[in-house]
Design an enzyme around this catalytic site. Structure first.
Site, PDB file in Angstrom:
ATOM      1  N   LYS A  21       0.842  -1.216   0.000  1.00  0.00           N
ATOM      2  CA  LYS A  21       0.000   0.000   0.000  1.00  0.00           C
ATOM      3  C   LYS A  21       0.870   1.256   0.000  1.00  0.00           C
ATOM      4  O   LYS A  21       0.669   2.159  -0.808  1.00  0.00           O
ATOM      5  CB  LYS A  21      -0.919   0.026   1.251  1.00  0.00           C
ATOM      6  N   ARG A  95     -10.021   0.874   8.444  1.00  0.00           N
ATOM      7  CA  ARG A  95      -9.524  -0.461   8.779  1.00  0.00           C
ATOM      8  C   ARG A  95     -10.531  -1.257   9.591  1.00  0.00           C
ATOM      9  O   ARG A  95     -10.260  -2.403   9.923  1.00  0.00           O
ATOM     10  CB  ARG A  95      -8.291  -0.263   9.634  1.00  0.00           C
ATOM     11  N   ARG A 134      11.808  -6.193   5.197  1.00  0.00           N
ATOM     12  CA  ARG A 134      11.762  -4.767   5.525  1.00  0.00           C
ATOM     13  C   ARG A 134      12.318  -4.520   6.928  1.00  0.00           C
ATOM     14  O   ARG A 134      12.912  -3.470   7.192  1.00  0.00           O
ATOM     15  CB  ARG A 134      10.322  -4.242   5.421  1.00  0.00           C
ATOM     16  N   ARG A 140      11.393  -1.333  11.395  1.00  0.00           N
ATOM     17  CA  ARG A 140      10.102  -0.958  11.986  1.00  0.00           C
ATOM     18  C   ARG A 140       9.815  -1.911  13.139  1.00  0.00           C
ATOM     19  O   ARG A 140       9.928  -3.129  12.976  1.00  0.00           O
ATOM     20  CB  ARG A 140       9.002  -1.032  10.908  1.00  0.00           C
ATOM     21  N   ARG A 151      -0.782  -8.997  13.287  1.00  0.00           N
ATOM     22  CA  ARG A 151      -1.291  -8.024  12.298  1.00  0.00           C
ATOM     23  C   ARG A 151      -2.114  -8.736  11.223  1.00  0.00           C
ATOM     24  O   ARG A 151      -3.132  -8.218  10.760  1.00  0.00           O
ATOM     25  CB  ARG A 151      -0.125  -7.257  11.660  1.00  0.00           C
TER      26      ARG A 151
HETATM   27  P1  AP5 Z   1       4.743  -1.596   1.846  1.00  0.00           P
HETATM   28  O1  AP5 Z   1       4.479  -0.774   0.652  1.00  0.00           O
HETATM   29  O2  AP5 Z   1       5.387  -0.969   3.029  1.00  0.00           O
HETATM   30  O3  AP5 Z   1       3.399  -2.367   2.284  1.00  0.00           O
HETATM   31  P2  AP5 Z   1       2.161  -1.871   3.141  1.00  0.00           P
HETATM   32  O4  AP5 Z   1       0.962  -2.520   2.571  1.00  0.00           O
HETATM   33  O5  AP5 Z   1       2.176  -0.390   3.266  1.00  0.00           O
HETATM   34  O6  AP5 Z   1       2.544  -2.571   4.515  1.00  0.00           O
HETATM   35  P3  AP5 Z   1       2.510  -2.008   5.989  1.00  0.00           P
HETATM   36  O7  AP5 Z   1       3.305  -2.951   6.829  1.00  0.00           O
HETATM   37  O8  AP5 Z   1       2.838  -0.560   6.052  1.00  0.00           O
HETATM   38  O9  AP5 Z   1       0.986  -2.179   6.304  1.00  0.00           O
HETATM   39  P4  AP5 Z   1       0.283  -2.174   7.617  1.00  0.00           P
HETATM   40  O10 AP5 Z   1      -1.115  -2.093   7.160  1.00  0.00           O
HETATM   41  O11 AP5 Z   1       0.592  -3.326   8.503  1.00  0.00           O
HETATM   42  O12 AP5 Z   1       0.909  -0.923   8.402  1.00  0.00           O
HETATM   43  P5  AP5 Z   1       0.389   0.527   8.746  1.00  0.00           P
HETATM   44  O13 AP5 Z   1       1.558   1.400   8.745  1.00  0.00           O
HETATM   45  O14 AP5 Z   1      -0.777   0.888   7.920  1.00  0.00           O
HETATM   46  O15 AP5 Z   1       5.595  -2.866   1.383  1.00  0.00           O
HETATM   47  C1  AP5 Z   1       6.069  -3.809   2.333  1.00  0.00           C
HETATM   48  C2  AP5 Z   1       7.477  -4.258   1.896  1.00  0.00           C
HETATM   49  O16 AP5 Z   1       7.376  -4.946   0.653  1.00  0.00           O
HETATM   50  C3  AP5 Z   1       8.454  -3.102   1.669  1.00  0.00           C
HETATM   51  O17 AP5 Z   1       9.739  -3.490   2.061  1.00  0.00           O
HETATM   52  C4  AP5 Z   1       8.395  -2.881   0.135  1.00  0.00           C
HETATM   53  O18 AP5 Z   1       9.593  -2.361  -0.372  1.00  0.00           O
HETATM   54  C5  AP5 Z   1       8.140  -4.295  -0.360  1.00  0.00           C
HETATM   55  N1  AP5 Z   1       7.354  -4.340  -1.611  1.00  0.00           N
HETATM   56  C6  AP5 Z   1       6.342  -3.505  -1.981  1.00  0.00           C
HETATM   57  N2  AP5 Z   1       5.841  -3.862  -3.170  1.00  0.00           N
HETATM   58  C7  AP5 Z   1       6.550  -4.965  -3.559  1.00  0.00           C
HETATM   59  C8  AP5 Z   1       6.486  -5.800  -4.711  1.00  0.00           C
HETATM   60  N3  AP5 Z   1       5.605  -5.581  -5.707  1.00  0.00           N
HETATM   61  N4  AP5 Z   1       7.350  -6.832  -4.781  1.00  0.00           N
HETATM   62  C9  AP5 Z   1       8.249  -7.068  -3.768  1.00  0.00           C
HETATM   63  N5  AP5 Z   1       8.365  -6.310  -2.663  1.00  0.00           N
HETATM   64  C10 AP5 Z   1       7.503  -5.267  -2.555  1.00  0.00           C
HETATM   65  O19 AP5 Z   1      -0.109   0.357  10.238  1.00  0.00           O
HETATM   66  C11 AP5 Z   1       0.781   0.118  11.294  1.00  0.00           C
HETATM   67  C12 AP5 Z   1       0.011   0.079  12.604  1.00  0.00           C
HETATM   68  O20 AP5 Z   1      -0.556   1.368  12.857  1.00  0.00           O
HETATM   69  C13 AP5 Z   1      -1.170  -0.889  12.655  1.00  0.00           C
HETATM   70  O21 AP5 Z   1      -0.757  -2.199  13.000  1.00  0.00           O
HETATM   71  C14 AP5 Z   1      -2.023  -0.233  13.737  1.00  0.00           C
HETATM   72  O22 AP5 Z   1      -1.514  -0.487  15.020  1.00  0.00           O
HETATM   73  C15 AP5 Z   1      -1.849   1.236  13.443  1.00  0.00           C
HETATM   74  N6  AP5 Z   1      -2.843   1.753  12.476  1.00  0.00           N
HETATM   75  C16 AP5 Z   1      -2.574   2.257  11.225  1.00  0.00           C
HETATM   76  N7  AP5 Z   1      -3.707   2.619  10.624  1.00  0.00           N
HETATM   77  C17 AP5 Z   1      -4.710   2.355  11.505  1.00  0.00           C
HETATM   78  C18 AP5 Z   1      -6.124   2.486  11.443  1.00  0.00           C
HETATM   79  N8  AP5 Z   1      -6.759   2.984  10.352  1.00  0.00           N
HETATM   80  N9  AP5 Z   1      -6.865   2.095  12.517  1.00  0.00           N
HETATM   81  C19 AP5 Z   1      -6.253   1.613  13.638  1.00  0.00           C
HETATM   82  N10 AP5 Z   1      -4.917   1.439  13.753  1.00  0.00           N
HETATM   83  C20 AP5 Z   1      -4.152   1.812  12.695  1.00  0.00           C
HETATM   84 MG    MG Z   2       2.369   0.975   4.833  1.00  0.00          MG
END
Ligand code: AP5
Ligand code: MG
Length: 193
Positions: A21, A95, A134, A140, A151
């Site tokens: 994402k 979410r 990552r 992270r 997660r």
């Molecule tokens: P990346 O692009 O970082 O993936 P992502 O989908 O953004 O993954 P996240 O880990 O950020 O998602 P998340 O939903 O767990 O975390 P968030 O920050 O939202 O890619 C991942 C890796 O793969 C990278 O190394 C990238 O380079 C690689 N990659 C990308 N595309 C690729 C491809 N095509 N091929 C190969 N490799 C690839 O949330 C974190 C925490 O915050 C949550 O757990 C929660 O506690 C809190 N939080 C956030 N939003 C909310 C909400 N709305 N409500 C409540 N709590 C929330």
């Molecule tokens: Mg992300």
């Protein structure tokens, strides 16, 4: 691609942890002149700055659980209300069903609507491999095996129901998130074109 149009555009990027994402959001916002609103990035910024919200959120995020709907909705609401023209890409929000309903309510008050919800689909083995990789690159604190497992479970239990929610509104399109970053971008651009 924006041609100077000041029309609103609202795109949701959905998918499990590690689906790509954030990676795709960075590409899309440039190409479509959107502003990225990533609730995960916003929370990490609060944690880093040591704000009251950051202090409350840190333990929850490190466990891989969700921060309370009220805090998240308030954070997004103040951002959206501050925009003169709402051109936004939402990454990782909503979410939960409660967040999605609050978003609908807020957007209706602002007289705008979601244009597209794009679901990036990737199988769990690949997701875990990406996040562990990552962990080595970015360090992270929620990219460790135990938290990643939670997660994924939280995604299945609380976020996946939103696939039906947006399908029922005729807004959801799923794209294959396997392949190179460029291949995935191409699929997303096709959906948004
Ligand atoms: P990346 O692009 O970082 O993936 P992502 O989908 O953004 O993954 P996240 O880990 O950020 O998602 P998340 O939903 O767990 O975390 P968030 O920050 O939202 O890619 C991942 C890796 O793969 C990278 O190394 C990238 O380079 C690689 N990659 C990308 N595309 C690729 C491809 N095509 N091929 C190969 N490799 C690839 O949330 C974190 C925490 O915050 C949550 O757990 C929660 O506690 C809190 N939080 C956030 N939003 C909310 C909400 N709305 N409500 C409540 N709590 C929330
Ligand atoms: Mg992300």
């Amino acid at each position: 691609m924006s041609d100077g149009c000041s029309c609103s555009e609202i795109v949701l990027l959905m998918g499990p942890p590690g689906a790509g994402k954030g990676t795709q959001a960075d590409i899309l916002v440039k190409a479509r002149a959107l502003r990225k609103l990533s609730t995960g990035d916003m929370l990490r910024d609060h944690v880093q700055r040591g704000t009251e919200l950051g202090k409350q959120a840190k333990a929850v995020m490190d466990a891989g659980d969700l921060v309370s709907d009220d805090l998240i909705v308030a954070m997004v609401k103040s951002e959206l209300e501050s925009m003169q023209v709402i051109r936004v890409l939402l990454d990782g929000f909503p979410r939960t069903t409660a967040q999605a309903k609050e978003l609908d309510k807020l957007l209706s008050e602002l007289s705008v609507d979601i244009d597209s919800a794009v679901l990036i689909e990737v199988d769990e083995d690949e997701l875990v491999a990406r996040l562990l990789n990552r962990a080595k690159e970015l360090g992270r604190t929620d990219d460790n095996e135990e938290t990643i497992r939670n997660r994924m479970k939280v995604y299945q239990d609380l976020t996946k129901p939103l696939v039906d929610y947006y399908q029922n509104q005729d807004k959801l399109t799923a794209v294959n998130g396997l392949g190179t970053v460029e291949e995935v971008s191409k699929s997303i651009f096709e959906v948004l074109s």
